[in-house]
Design a protein around this motif. Structure first.
Motif, PDB file in Angstrom:
ATOM      1  N   ASN A   1      27.993   7.226  14.824  1.00 14.19           N
ATOM      2  CA  ASN A   1      26.573   6.968  14.582  1.00 14.19           C
ATOM      3  C   ASN A   1      26.429   5.968  13.425  1.00 14.19           C
ATOM      4  OD1 ASN A   1      27.542   9.062  12.806  1.00 14.19           O
ATOM      5  ND2 ASN A   1      25.443   9.394  12.156  1.00 14.19           N
TER       6      ASN A   1
ATOM      7  N   GLU B   1      20.649  11.258  15.739  1.00 12.08           N
ATOM      8  CA  GLU B   1      22.089  11.302  15.515  1.00 12.08           C
ATOM      9  C   GLU B   1      22.383  10.847  14.090  1.00 12.08           C
ATOM     10  OE1 GLU B   1      23.692  10.304  20.005  1.00 12.08           O
ATOM     11  OE2 GLU B   1      22.870   8.682  18.809  1.00 12.08           O
TER      12      GLU B   1
ATOM     13  N   LEU C   1      21.712   8.618  23.955  1.00 10.83           N
ATOM     14  CA  LEU C   1      22.708   9.249  23.096  1.00 10.83           C
ATOM     15  C   LEU C   1      24.073   8.637  23.355  1.00 10.83           C
ATOM     16  CD1 LEU C   1      21.570  12.996  23.216  1.00 10.83           C
ATOM     17  CD2 LEU C   1      20.801  11.128  21.732  1.00 10.83           C
TER      18      LEU C   1
ATOM     19  N   HIS D   1      28.150  14.118  24.865  1.00  5.18           N
ATOM     20  CA  HIS D   1      27.240  14.480  23.779  1.00  5.18           C
ATOM     21  C   HIS D   1      25.846  14.780  24.330  1.00  5.18           C
ATOM     22  CE1 HIS D   1      25.802  14.887  19.739  1.00  5.18           C
ATOM     23  NE2 HIS D   1      24.882  13.951  19.927  1.00  5.18           N
TER      24      HIS D   1
END
Length: 503
Positions: free
Chosen positions: A168, A298, A342, A347
């Motif tokens: 991220n 995230e 995402l 995830h």
């Protein structure tokens, strides 16, 4: 041509170039495939298309990188700080020159929305400039005289260090770790997350073009259990800086124990945003929305638990649900997009599993709770209400655009709820009672607290968490404390007063 089409067209040549070469490791100044010849694929979460093949480094590649960092360390350690400062500023210049490329590639690699990633390069450049300017003072010490000694302290770089960065916002977080290490005089072996390796490669190229000597900064791609573990266990690596989840941090600490490796961890969070009934409720609503749904949720500092006073909860939750439903979910390269896909299918499945958990536990889904579309890893911004703090959805880090709302009656109850979690990274307090704000901040178990504000980064301040959220602090002089060793020198100031033995 729309803005989205224009950005896709700008991305195309970068995709084509990377598709030809793949992402190689970079060791001792040489771009090279993995020793084993193994590769893995990295894909875009926008449409699951393959971006490139990536060299799958393992213990052999990590050893080569560690040896290169060891060989380069003496010369880099002894390089005048003013020279290190100049090179780090040149890296910042290179980042700014390629800011658009970095933003486009990071969006495609991670799914983050362009409205946020367009600033990632500039924040990365700021990191390099900040620590570049502090390089000349990194070794400054103190004078601590005693009756018989002139005691002075200094700091020296610890040696080759390993840096493991997450998927991220990988570009900014890589610069946040690597810039102070280089400024301190350390050499680096960097292992980026396997799910987002692209901008690490760009950053490596920028560093070399800026004149960084070969071997000072080495890049090894690969899986956590292969390249990552080899790095944390390597005897020539003196410290590990890691950003990621708490369970991996615990494993890294165990892996580094045999070599007494110093560790610095920025880990998970289940951060509370506490809204009292005397707060500026519109501003608090804006902050709640921004701190959970921006960056796709995230982010370790997201406000994933809303603690809202029961006297205002009904109205606040209704407005929150309406705002969450109105958030634009879409292509990450579209400037209008607020939430992109995402990072990966696995995830997305993990985040969506929390929807069933919430219903099973008795919470309500007031917004979202579903996938968006059939292509890519898109999830609707989600709000859980009617929740209690003992639910899994209130205790476990979901790491997506998912907010759990919990009601409280009194300040004491709010503080108990806020602290009732294994984590302690950040907290956000909304109240117009300054005495309460100070009292609550003092009792809140978190490394960073913002009052009547979202998370605003200020580089000289300490960044890090308590409990399962991490060990150590980044920012200002705290970064140098990790990458450097303290040294004490005592010089006698008069006739030596040493007891004589054997006379």
């Amino acid at each position: 041509m729309s803005a989205l089409d224009d950005n896709i067209a700008k991305l195309a040549p970068h995709l084509a170039r990377i598709g030809e070469t793949g992402f190689l490791n970079h060791i001792g100044g040489v771009a090279q495939p993995a020793v084993s010849g193994a590769w893995f694929e990295t894909t875009s979460p926008t449409d699951d298309s393959v971006i490139a093949h990536v060299a799958r480094g393992d213990a052999h590649d990590v050893d080569a990188a560690a040896q290169a960092a060891k060989a380069a360390f003496p010369a880099w350690r002894d390089t005048p700080a003013t020279t290190r400062k100049r090179i780090l500023h040149a890296i910042a210049d290179g980042i700014e020159a390629r800011a658009e490329e970095i933003a486009l590639c990071e969006c495609w690699d991670t799914g983050q929305a362009l409205r946020y990633m367009s600033k990632a390069a500039l924040r990365g450049a700021e990191n390099f400039r900040f620590f570049a300017d502090r390089a000349p003072s990194a070794r400054d010490g103190q004078s601590l005289p005693s009756p018989s000694l002139m005691n002075i302290t200094t700091r020296v770089p610890i040696g080759p260090v390993g840096i493991i960065t997450p998927w991220n916002t990988p570009f900014m977080l890589s610069t946040w770790k690597i810039a102070p290490a280089l400024a301190a005089g350390c050499t680096v072996v960097h292992k980026p997350a396997e799910l987002s390796p692209w901008t690490a490669r760009i950053l490596m190229d920028i560093a070399e073009e800026a004149g960084l000597p070969p071997g000072v900064w080495n890049l090894v791609n690969g899986m956590g259990e292969e390249a990552g573990r080899a790095l944390t266990e390597h005897p020539e690596i003196k410290a590990i800086a890691f950003v990621g989840d708490s369970s991996t941090g615990s494993a890294i600490m165990a892996q580094g124990a045999a070599t007494l490796k110093r560790v610095h961890f920025e880990l998970g969070g289940k951060n509370p945003i506490i809204v009292f009934d005397d707060a500026d409720l519109e501003a608090a609503l804006d902050a709640t929305i921004f701190m959970i749904y921006s960056l796709n949720g995230e982010r370790c500092t997201s406000s994933s638990r809303l603690l809202v006073q029961d006297t205002i909860a009904d109205d606040f939750e209704v407005k929150l649900a309406a705002r969450a439903k109105a958030i634009t979910v879409g292509h990450p390269l579209d400037p209008a997009t607020e939430v992109g896909p995402l990072i990966h299918e696995a995830h997305r499945a993990k985040v969506m599993a929390s929807f069933e958990t919430a219903v099973t536990e008795g919470a309500a889904i007031a917004a979202g709770g579903c996938r968006v579309g059939d292509t890519g890893q898109f999830v609707a911004p989600t709000l859980f209400t009617n929740a209690t703090n003992d639910m899994v959805i209130a205790q476990k880090e979901i790491f997506g655009p998912v907010l759990t709302a919990i009601r409280f009656s009194t300040e004491d109850e709010a503080l108990a709820l806020a602290n009732d979690t294994p984590y302690g990274l950040t907290g956000y307090i909304w109240t117009n009672d300054i005495t309460r704000a100070m009292r609550f901040s003092d009792g809140l178990e978190a490394g960073m607290i913002w009052v009547n504000s979202a998370n605003v980064r200020h580089l000289p301040t300490p960044f890090g968490g308590m409990k399962a959220s991490g060990i150590g602090r980044d920012g200002g002089d705290w970064s140098f404390e990790f990458y450097m060793e303290q040294k004490h020198i005592g010089i006698g100031t008069g006739p030596a007063q040493i007891p004589r033995l054997g006379v």
